[in-house]
Design an enzyme around this catalytic site. Structure first.
Site, PDB file in Angstrom:
ATOM      1  N   GLU A 160      36.052 -56.070 -72.120  1.00 45.60           N
ATOM      2  CA  GLU A 160      36.363 -57.328 -72.797  1.00 45.60           C
ATOM      3  C   GLU A 160      37.684 -57.283 -73.562  1.00 45.60           C
ATOM      4  OE1 GLU A 160      34.137 -60.474 -75.856  1.00 45.60           O
ATOM      5  OE2 GLU A 160      33.038 -58.812 -74.960  1.00 45.60           O
ATOM      6  N   VAL A 161      38.505 -58.289 -73.322  1.00 43.05           N
ATOM      7  CA  VAL A 161      39.778 -58.524 -74.021  1.00 43.05           C
ATOM      8  C   VAL A 161      40.633 -57.252 -74.061  1.00 43.05           C
ATOM      9  CG1 VAL A 161      40.846 -59.644 -76.007  1.00 43.05           C
ATOM     10  CG2 VAL A 161      38.499 -60.191 -75.436  1.00 43.05           C
TER      11      VAL A 161
END
Length: 268
Positions: A160-161
């Site tokens: 994630e990210v």
């Protein structure tokens, strides 16, 4: 009865590097059914959504119920919850607990999806809700965690990210299925929340979200219509406009007279 083929862990891993898989976070049966009809490959679900009805409306998506961090404490707690989720129709479990817990699940043959990069439940360690892997040192730490997850037996990991270039390099170097949430197309699957896709989220939309509809506006319109309908009902009751004769059950006049005579006699 028609038989539906649902992907296995082996099927998903066989697709690694061949095509981009799709994944949505769904929290209602309506969303699950829509994912089924749209041909979504994988769904993340709350364990409470699973059960016979879930598999009736969504027989084919590979379902990953989340064993939310903090809801369980010991490895035995996670193990019980994982077995219950699989029995209810899940295909794997999401787990952001310790490597020891992931190994325990894997030892019992339970497919586990881990988490890398920005992990909301542990974001305090990486500076809050912000991108991770923007330096060589941070990227190296994500890679270290990737190898640790892989060695613990996880078959997949949400990343994630994280910068796309970093995530792509990591995905190409691990046997795990890498599920991107804001980590670029170099991973094996693209993951979004249904609330973001539908525009139903009234809070902040993350950078990686793409809104395809405006359900928030539609919900507002429906709420206005709901209030208007309730108001009209209340006004009709107060004015005597409701109920009308057509809303009532009738009775033969002779039968009514007999009843009223009996009632009058019984009250003397």
């Amino acid at each position: 009865m028609k038989k539906h083929k649902r992907a296995t862990v082996a099927d998903l891993l066989a697709e690694k590097g061949k095509r981009q898989l799709t994944m949505l976070r769904v929290t209602t049966l309506e969303e699950a059914e829509a994912a089924e009809k749209a041909g979504i490959d994988m769904v993340s679900v709350p364990p409470s959504l699973l059960g016979p009805v879930f598999r009736e409306v969504a027989p084919t998506p590979f379902a990953i119920p989340g064993l939310e961090y903090g809801d369980h404490v010991s490895a035995e707690d996670y193990l019980r919850a994982a077995f219950a989720a699989l029995k209810a129709g899940g295909d794997a479990v999401y787990c952001a607990a310790s490597l020891q817990t992931i190994r325990r699940l894997r030892d019992e043959g339970i497919p586990v999806c881990g988490h890398l990069g920005l992990i909301p439940s542990k974001a305090t360690w990486t500076g809050g809700f912000r991108a991770v892997g923007k330096t060589a040192a941070s990227s190296a730490e994500i890679w270290r965690q990737t190898k640790a997850l892989e060695e613990a037996g996880a078959f997949a990991a949400e990343i994630e990210v994280v910068p796309g270039e970093v995530a792509a390099a990591i995905s190409a170097s691990t046997s795990m299925l890498m599920i991107s949430m804001g980590a670029g197309s170099g991973c094996d699957a693209q993951y979004l929340f249904a609330d973001d896709v539908l525009g139903a989220n009234r809070d902040h939309y993350p950078r990686h979200a793409k809104v395809y509809r405006n359900f928030a506006a539609e919900h507002d319109r429906l709420q206005r219509e709901r209030i208007a309908a309730f108001t009209e009902f209340a006004d009709d009751v107060r004015s005597g406009a409701y109920p009308e004769k057509r809303h009532l059950v009738g009775i033969d006049e002779a039968e009514l007279k007999i009843f009223l005579d009996q009632l009058k006699t019984g009250n003397r």
